[in-house]
Design a protein around this motif. Sequence first.
Motif, PDB file in Angstrom:
ATOM      1  N   ILE A   1       0.855  -1.183   0.000  1.00  0.00           N
ATOM      2  CA  ILE A   1       0.000   0.000   0.000  1.00  0.00           C
ATOM      3  C   ILE A   1       0.891   1.232   0.000  1.00  0.00           C
ATOM      4  N   LEU A   2       0.830   2.019  -1.044  1.00  0.00           N
ATOM      5  CA  LEU A   2       1.648   3.216  -1.152  1.00  0.00           C
ATOM      6  C   LEU A   2       0.909   4.417  -0.598  1.00  0.00           C
ATOM      7  N   PRO A   3       1.643   5.362  -0.019  1.00  0.00           N
ATOM      8  CA  PRO A   3       0.995   6.542   0.521  1.00  0.00           C
ATOM      9  C   PRO A   3       0.389   7.401  -0.586  1.00  0.00           C
ATOM     10  N   SER A   4      -0.606   8.195  -0.238  1.00  0.00           N
ATOM     11  CA  SER A   4      -1.210   9.115  -1.195  1.00  0.00           C
ATOM     12  C   SER A   4      -0.211  10.209  -1.554  1.00  0.00           C
ATOM     13  N   SER A   5      -0.517  10.941  -2.606  1.00  0.00           N
ATOM     14  CA  SER A   5       0.390  12.024  -3.011  1.00  0.00           C
ATOM     15  C   SER A   5       0.504  13.067  -1.908  1.00  0.00           C
ATOM     16  N   ARG A   6      -0.595  13.328  -1.209  1.00  0.00           N
ATOM     17  CA  ARG A   6      -0.550  14.293  -0.101  1.00  0.00           C
ATOM     18  C   ARG A   6       0.400  13.813   0.999  1.00  0.00           C
ATOM     19  N   ASP A   7       0.308  12.536   1.346  1.00  0.00           N
ATOM     20  CA  ASP A   7       1.192  11.986   2.375  1.00  0.00           C
ATOM     21  C   ASP A   7       2.654  12.060   1.925  1.00  0.00           C
ATOM     22  N   ARG A   8       2.904  11.745   0.659  1.00  0.00           N
ATOM     23  CA  ARG A   8       4.274  11.812   0.135  1.00  0.00           C
ATOM     24  C   ARG A   8       4.802  13.246   0.196  1.00  0.00           C
ATOM     25  N   ILE A   9       3.960  14.188  -0.170  1.00  0.00           N
ATOM     26  CA  ILE A   9       4.369  15.596  -0.139  1.00  0.00           C
ATOM     27  C   ILE A   9       4.685  16.022   1.288  1.00  0.00           C
ATOM     28  N   LEU A  10       3.809  15.658   2.233  1.00  0.00           N
ATOM     29  CA  LEU A  10       4.019  16.052   3.629  1.00  0.00           C
ATOM     30  C   LEU A  10       5.261  15.391   4.218  1.00  0.00           C
ATOM     31  N   THR A  11       5.479  14.125   3.867  1.00  0.00           N
ATOM     32  CA  THR A  11       6.666  13.425   4.352  1.00  0.00           C
ATOM     33  C   THR A  11       7.934  14.099   3.849  1.00  0.00           C
ATOM     34  N   CYS A  12       7.971  14.400   2.569  1.00  0.00           N
ATOM     35  CA  CYS A  12       9.156  15.028   1.985  1.00  0.00           C
ATOM     36  C   CYS A  12       9.311  16.472   2.441  1.00  0.00           C
ATOM     37  N   ALA A  13       8.203  17.162   2.607  1.00  0.00           N
ATOM     38  CA  ALA A  13       8.262  18.544   3.096  1.00  0.00           C
ATOM     39  C   ALA A  13       8.827  18.575   4.507  1.00  0.00           C
ATOM     40  N   THR A  14       8.394  17.641   5.344  1.00  0.00           N
ATOM     41  CA  THR A  14       8.921  17.557   6.709  1.00  0.00           C
ATOM     42  C   THR A  14      10.422  17.336   6.684  1.00  0.00           C
ATOM     43  N   GLU A  15      10.867  16.409   5.860  1.00  0.00           N
ATOM     44  CA  GLU A  15      12.299  16.123   5.747  1.00  0.00           C
ATOM     45  C   GLU A  15      13.069  17.353   5.265  1.00  0.00           C
ATOM     46  N   CYS A  16      12.535  18.035   4.284  1.00  0.00           N
ATOM     47  CA  CYS A  16      13.218  19.222   3.748  1.00  0.00           C
ATOM     48  C   CYS A  16      13.282  20.336   4.790  1.00  0.00           C
ATOM     49  N   PHE A  17      12.179  20.589   5.474  1.00  0.00           N
ATOM     50  CA  PHE A  17      12.169  21.632   6.493  1.00  0.00           C
ATOM     51  C   PHE A  17      13.135  21.295   7.632  1.00  0.00           C
ATOM     52  N   PHE A  18      13.131  20.014   8.055  1.00  0.00           N
ATOM     53  CA  PHE A  18      13.979  19.615   9.177  1.00  0.00           C
ATOM     54  C   PHE A  18      15.455  19.605   8.800  1.00  0.00           C
ATOM     55  N   GLN A  19      15.766  19.310   7.542  1.00  0.00           N
ATOM     56  CA  GLN A  19      17.170  19.275   7.127  1.00  0.00           C
ATOM     57  C   GLN A  19      17.702  20.646   6.729  1.00  0.00           C
ATOM     58  N   HIS A  20      16.851  21.465   6.112  1.00  0.00           N
ATOM     59  CA  HIS A  20      17.333  22.722   5.536  1.00  0.00           C
ATOM     60  C   HIS A  20      16.764  23.976   6.195  1.00  0.00           C
ATOM     61  N   GLY A  21      15.694  23.820   6.985  1.00  0.00           N
ATOM     62  CA  GLY A  21      15.062  24.972   7.599  1.00  0.00           C
ATOM     63  C   GLY A  21      13.950  25.534   6.727  1.00  0.00           C
ATOM     64  N   TYR A  22      13.120  26.366   7.307  1.00  0.00           N
ATOM     65  CA  TYR A  22      11.985  26.916   6.570  1.00  0.00           C
ATOM     66  C   TYR A  22      12.436  27.847   5.453  1.00  0.00           C
TER      67      TYR A  22
END
Length: 209
Positions: free
Chosen positions: A20-41
């Motif tokens: 079961i693959l995550p929805s596009s929204r879940d994928r976006i939120l997962t990657c956005a979280t990673e980007c914010f946490f690694q690079h800052g807002y």
Amino acid sequence: MFTNSKLKLFNKAKSNEKLILPSSRDRILTCATECFFQHGYIAANISMIARYSEISRVTIHKQFRTKEALFRAVVEKYIADNNVLLQDYSQSTGDFWAETESFILKRCDGLFEEVSSSLIRTDLLHAGQSHCNDIISENEIKVREIISLRISKELAKGRMTLDKIDITIEEFSRVIESAPFGLALSSMEEDSQAFVKHLMKVFKASTAV
């Protein structure tokens, strides 16, 4: 590259032996979280998140419109995930201080472990205050109400006293809820979890019967 096992892009789950693959929204939120946490807002942007998620900028803009809206969605998801802990904490009748310490540490888990540097923590804190103050404030009130209820039960059973510190239940619940987050998001490099544990020991000693 993603290094955080907690934020894998694809969460493997089997149902009837199908992935079961995550929805596009879940994928976006997962990657956005990673980007914010690694690079800052400030440094993170929609283009970066699109590359990480392999979802087009157009699709991301359709769902979230702006980076601010996407950041708010990340904060809302983080709070919703952690509110499962709040429900368990509110219903428990175990040792107040042991469970309060555990609850606060788990609730702060992302702040302690996910964010890579003090500069990024400061950046995210500022972004949260600027763009998500209403979401955060509403959640803080909810958490303080639950802590207040548990303090009231401890007082009623004679297992705690606030007489020595001359503070109300509501004021004390606010201190318990807010102080650890201030330490976690500070620019200090010391172990924030250790600070929280020391803080809980001080609270416990000052309210002992």
